[in-house]
Design an enzyme around this catalytic site. Structure first.
Site, PDB file in Angstrom:
ATOM      1  N   ARG A 192      65.203  59.748  19.157  1.00  0.00           N
ATOM      2  CA  ARG A 192      65.381  58.532  19.237  1.00  0.00           C
ATOM      3  C   ARG A 192      64.866  58.053  17.792  1.00  0.00           C
ATOM      4  O   ARG A 192      65.488  56.712  17.350  1.00  0.00           O
ATOM      5  CB  ARG A 192      64.317  57.955  20.113  1.00  0.00           C
ATOM      6  CG  ARG A 192      64.716  58.041  21.549  1.00  0.00           C
ATOM      7  CD  ARG A 192      63.482  57.724  22.451  1.00  0.00           C
ATOM      8  NE  ARG A 192      62.945  56.335  22.040  1.00  0.00           N
ATOM      9  CZ  ARG A 192      63.439  55.283  22.819  1.00  0.00           C
ATOM     10  NH1 ARG A 192      64.362  55.429  23.430  1.00  0.00           N
ATOM     11  NH2 ARG A 192      62.992  54.111  22.533  1.00  0.00           N
ATOM     12  N   ARG A 235      65.902  59.750   7.526  1.00  0.00           N
ATOM     13  CA  ARG A 235      66.449  59.007   6.333  1.00  0.00           C
ATOM     14  C   ARG A 235      66.275  59.623   4.980  1.00  0.00           C
ATOM     15  O   ARG A 235      65.037  59.509   4.879  1.00  0.00           O
ATOM     16  CB  ARG A 235      66.596  57.623   6.286  1.00  0.00           C
ATOM     17  CG  ARG A 235      66.964  56.864   7.408  1.00  0.00           C
ATOM     18  CD  ARG A 235      67.244  55.349   7.307  1.00  0.00           C
ATOM     19  NE  ARG A 235      67.585  54.543   8.311  1.00  0.00           N
ATOM     20  CZ  ARG A 235      66.606  53.827   9.079  1.00  0.00           C
ATOM     21  NH1 ARG A 235      65.337  53.671   8.426  1.00  0.00           N
ATOM     22  NH2 ARG A 235      66.774  53.079   9.988  1.00  0.00           N
ATOM     23  N   ARG A 268      55.241  58.177  33.351  1.00  0.00           N
ATOM     24  CA  ARG A 268      54.105  57.945  32.383  1.00  0.00           C
ATOM     25  C   ARG A 268      53.676  56.336  32.478  1.00  0.00           C
ATOM     26  O   ARG A 268      54.748  55.662  32.560  1.00  0.00           O
ATOM     27  CB  ARG A 268      54.734  58.345  30.965  1.00  0.00           C
ATOM     28  CG  ARG A 268      53.832  58.844  30.206  1.00  0.00           C
ATOM     29  CD  ARG A 268      52.901  60.124  30.385  1.00  0.00           C
ATOM     30  NE  ARG A 268      51.804  60.288  29.801  1.00  0.00           N
ATOM     31  CZ  ARG A 268      50.722  60.856  30.033  1.00  0.00           C
ATOM     32  NH1 ARG A 268      50.487  61.624  31.391  1.00  0.00           N
ATOM     33  NH2 ARG A 268      49.623  61.218  29.245  1.00  0.00           N
ATOM     34  N   ARG A 287      48.738  54.070  20.043  1.00  0.00           N
ATOM     35  CA  ARG A 287      49.068  52.997  18.857  1.00  0.00           C
ATOM     36  C   ARG A 287      48.099  51.650  19.046  1.00  0.00           C
ATOM     37  O   ARG A 287      47.614  51.590  19.990  1.00  0.00           O
ATOM     38  CB  ARG A 287      50.536  52.863  18.623  1.00  0.00           C
ATOM     39  CG  ARG A 287      51.073  52.288  20.183  1.00  0.00           C
ATOM     40  CD  ARG A 287      52.647  52.361  19.967  1.00  0.00           C
ATOM     41  NE  ARG A 287      53.340  52.350  21.208  1.00  0.00           N
ATOM     42  CZ  ARG A 287      54.590  52.504  21.414  1.00  0.00           C
ATOM     43  NH1 ARG A 287      55.469  52.609  20.459  1.00  0.00           N
ATOM     44  NH2 ARG A 287      55.174  52.624  22.554  1.00  0.00           N
ATOM     45  N   GLU A 298      46.771  51.019  23.028  1.00  0.00           N
ATOM     46  CA  GLU A 298      47.732  51.496  23.928  1.00  0.00           C
ATOM     47  C   GLU A 298      47.374  53.183  24.332  1.00  0.00           C
ATOM     48  O   GLU A 298      47.445  53.856  23.391  1.00  0.00           O
ATOM     49  CB  GLU A 298      49.036  51.781  23.448  1.00  0.00           C
ATOM     50  CG  GLU A 298      50.239  51.883  24.360  1.00  0.00           C
ATOM     51  CD  GLU A 298      51.635  51.517  23.942  1.00  0.00           C
ATOM     52  OE1 GLU A 298      51.890  50.709  23.080  1.00  0.00           O
ATOM     53  OE2 GLU A 298      52.402  52.362  24.069  1.00  0.00           O
ATOM     54  N   TYR A 331      65.453  56.785  30.378  1.00  0.00           N
ATOM     55  CA  TYR A 331      64.531  56.039  29.169  1.00  0.00           C
ATOM     56  C   TYR A 331      65.563  55.139  28.514  1.00  0.00           C
ATOM     57  O   TYR A 331      66.047  55.508  27.471  1.00  0.00           O
ATOM     58  CB  TYR A 331      64.077  57.232  28.566  1.00  0.00           C
ATOM     59  CG  TYR A 331      63.177  56.991  27.374  1.00  0.00           C
ATOM     60  CD1 TYR A 331      62.727  55.569  27.093  1.00  0.00           C
ATOM     61  CD2 TYR A 331      62.534  57.975  26.437  1.00  0.00           C
ATOM     62  CE1 TYR A 331      61.515  55.469  26.141  1.00  0.00           C
ATOM     63  CE2 TYR A 331      61.644  57.629  25.391  1.00  0.00           C
ATOM     64  CZ  TYR A 331      61.387  56.506  25.367  1.00  0.00           C
ATOM     65  OH  TYR A 331      60.441  56.148  24.324  1.00  0.00           O
ATOM     66  N   ASP A 344      66.648  51.750  26.623  1.00  0.00           N
ATOM     67  CA  ASP A 344      66.152  50.686  25.853  1.00  0.00           C
ATOM     68  C   ASP A 344      66.726  49.514  26.388  1.00  0.00           C
ATOM     69  O   ASP A 344      67.663  49.356  27.279  1.00  0.00           O
ATOM     70  CB  ASP A 344      66.582  50.554  24.141  1.00  0.00           C
ATOM     71  CG  ASP A 344      65.912  51.783  23.337  1.00  0.00           C
ATOM     72  OD1 ASP A 344      64.779  52.209  23.829  1.00  0.00           O
ATOM     73  OD2 ASP A 344      66.425  52.396  22.600  1.00  0.00           O
TER      74      ASP A 344
HETATM   75  N1  UDP Z   1      56.984  59.768  18.301  1.00  0.00           N
HETATM   76  C1  UDP Z   1      56.091  60.566  17.303  1.00  0.00           C
HETATM   77  N2  UDP Z   1      55.464  60.161  16.555  1.00  0.00           N
HETATM   78  C2  UDP Z   1      55.397  58.692  16.247  1.00  0.00           C
HETATM   79  C3  UDP Z   1      56.015  57.894  16.990  1.00  0.00           C
HETATM   80  C4  UDP Z   1      57.113  58.647  17.972  1.00  0.00           C
HETATM   81  O1  UDP Z   1      55.962  61.821  17.420  1.00  0.00           O
HETATM   82  O2  UDP Z   1      54.413  58.134  15.270  1.00  0.00           O
HETATM   83  C5  UDP Z   1      57.645  60.354  18.995  1.00  0.00           C
HETATM   84  C6  UDP Z   1      57.163  60.443  20.431  1.00  0.00           C
HETATM   85  O3  UDP Z   1      57.309  61.780  21.232  1.00  0.00           O
HETATM   86  C7  UDP Z   1      57.554  59.170  21.233  1.00  0.00           C
HETATM   87  C8  UDP Z   1      59.064  59.432  20.679  1.00  0.00           C
HETATM   88  O4  UDP Z   1      59.038  59.910  19.248  1.00  0.00           O
HETATM   89  O5  UDP Z   1      57.494  59.547  22.522  1.00  0.00           O
HETATM   90  C9  UDP Z   1      59.970  58.120  20.795  1.00  0.00           C
HETATM   91  O6  UDP Z   1      59.209  57.045  19.978  1.00  0.00           O
HETATM   92  P1  UDP Z   1      59.612  55.442  20.278  1.00  0.00           P
HETATM   93  O7  UDP Z   1      58.844  54.799  19.303  1.00  0.00           O
HETATM   94  O8  UDP Z   1      60.964  55.337  20.170  1.00  0.00           O
HETATM   95  O9  UDP Z   1      58.973  55.369  21.666  1.00  0.00           O
HETATM   96  P2  UDP Z   1      58.473  54.167  22.587  1.00  0.00           P
HETATM   97  O10 UDP Z   1      58.325  52.820  21.530  1.00  0.00           O
HETATM   98  O11 UDP Z   1      59.667  53.956  23.737  1.00  0.00           O
HETATM   99  O12 UDP Z   1      57.299  54.444  23.384  1.00  0.00           O
END
Ligand code: UDP
Length: 370
Positions: free
Chosen positions: A170, A174, A247, A278, A304, A352, A354
């Site tokens: 996801r 870059r 989850r 976060r 969170e 999952y 978006d």
């Molecule tokens: N992820 C990570 N470190 C980060 C942010 C994301 O390892 O700092 C990984 C983690 O496995 C997460 C996945 O990337 O579940 C997808 O992140 P995303 O931000 O897309 O998740 P969402 O916002 O849907 O919770």
């Protein structure tokens, strides 16, 4: 029958479906077991700050039809997501880009970064079969250890070797100094929040809140020809094949007198020892301003905490590992033979998604069944 459609769940899927059905002259009843509309994209004003009560939602899409569609119901601001990762006090730019590589290895050019990653990914010698292998193969072991492993294991409550590779795909990787978290052409947040956007979609439909479809199914089914169900897939079938896992997330909100707590909407805490994943500082989704463009003097933050879902909690994420996917497939077979019921949305499909995919799917389903 009084209604053509009973829509179970006033979230994004239900609202898009309801709008389309209404526009085609159908009679629609929308119910939700919570006391509010908008599902998990619910936002509300608190001390002048638009709070994302069920976690940060940033709308982004490459699909122009979807973008035009949601823009009929809301003006979107120019918010661009650029989270910061905090690993034991060291700050890294996300998604994985040249700023991240520079901070991690002191390198400056894309060529140096590519060489570093090429060296580190050598340990992966097969097509990645789990999240750990996929992560190392994308960005190398250093980044995996500092920015991915701890965060992911907190987020999912499972080892990275037990999780599917697609979750980490996801995130963009870059070799440019571009820290936009998404690769989407269109991105933003509704200026007056998601709740207002959903309310405009639902304008003209009958809505009943605090109504639990599953607890009173016979009564509700008798009201409409067809049902659009957006709740958890396994719950619809009374878990008869077993429990799907979800989850959940718990938020601890704090109102602070300071005007600026962390200088960014999203800061990820990637270290395993920090119990939350976060901190969201909501005001930065709207550039710290109120509706008249004045600086907001205070702030609201949400920590969170991910948790395994248990009855009574809100489910947020399906867990798309093999065991759960196999079980979900079996439930999907049951769903396909359930006459008169349309399943949709993240929980109804157990995928999952978006937000843009939810809108896309609801629009597609409408064109099939309306
Ligand atoms: N992820 C990570 N470190 C980060 C942010 C994301 O390892 O700092 C990984 C983690 O496995 C997460 C996945 O990337 O579940 C997808 O992140 P995303 O931000 O897309 O998740 P969402 O916002 O849907 O919770």
């Amino acid at each position: 029958m009084k209604y053509d459609f009973l829509i179970v769940g006033a979230g994004l899927y239900g609202a898009v479906f309801a709008r389309k059905a209404l526009d085609r002259g159908k009679k629609v009843l929308v119910i939700d077991k919570r006391p509010h509309i908008a599902g998990n994209i619910y936002t509300e004003k608190d001390e002048g700050i638009l709070v994302h009560r069920y976690g940060a939602h940033i709308f982004h899409t490459n699909n122009k039809t979807v973008w035009n569609y949601v823009n009929r119901f809301a003006d979107f601001n120019r918010f661009t997501n650029s989270p910061v990762a905090n690993c034991r006090g060291e700050l890294y730019s996300l998604p994985f880009n040249m700023y991240t590589f520079n901070r991690m290895w002191g390198i400056v050019t894309p060529e140096e970064a590519a060489a570093k990653i090429a060296e580190q990914r050598k340990e992966i010698t097969r097509e990645p079969e789990n999240l750990e292998e996929q992560a190392i193969s994308l960005v190398g072991r250093d980044i995996y250890e500092k920015l991915i492993k701890g965060y992911t294991e907190k987020q999912w409550g499972r080892s990275c070797t037990e999780l599917p590779p697609f979750i980490i795909r996801r995130l963009p990787v870059r070799f440019t100094y571009d820290n936009n978290y998404f690769n989407s052409l269109y991105q933003g947040i509704p200026v007056h929040g998601y709740t207002e956007m959903i309310a405009r979609m639902l304008d003209g439909t009958e809505i009943r809140l605090n109504e639990d479809y599953l607890a009173d199914r016979q009564v509700f089914n008798a009201l409409a020809d067809r049902v659009v169900y957006t709740g958890p897939l396994d719950a619809f079938f009374d878990h008869r094949l077993g429990l799907l896992q979800y989850r959940s997330v718990r938020f601890e909100d704090e109102h602070l007198k300071t005007g600026n707590y962390q200088g960014n909407a999203v800061v990820n805490y990637t270290d395993r020892d920090v119990p939350f994943t976060r901190i969201i500082e909501h005001k930065w989704f709207e550039f710290g301003k109120d509706e008249d463009g004045n600086d907001l003097p205070t702030t609201i933050i949400s920590r969170e905490y991910p948790a395994e879902w248990k009855p009574g909690d809100e489910p947020y994420y399906p867990i798309n590992d093999k065991v759960n996917n196999d079980l979900a497939d079996a439930y999907r077979k049951l769903a396909a033979s359930e006459k008169g019921v349309i399943f949709g949305g993240r929980l109804g499909d157990y995928r999952y998604y978006d937000m843009d995919v939810v809108v896309e799917q609801a629009l597609r389903r409408c064109s099939e069944v309306l």
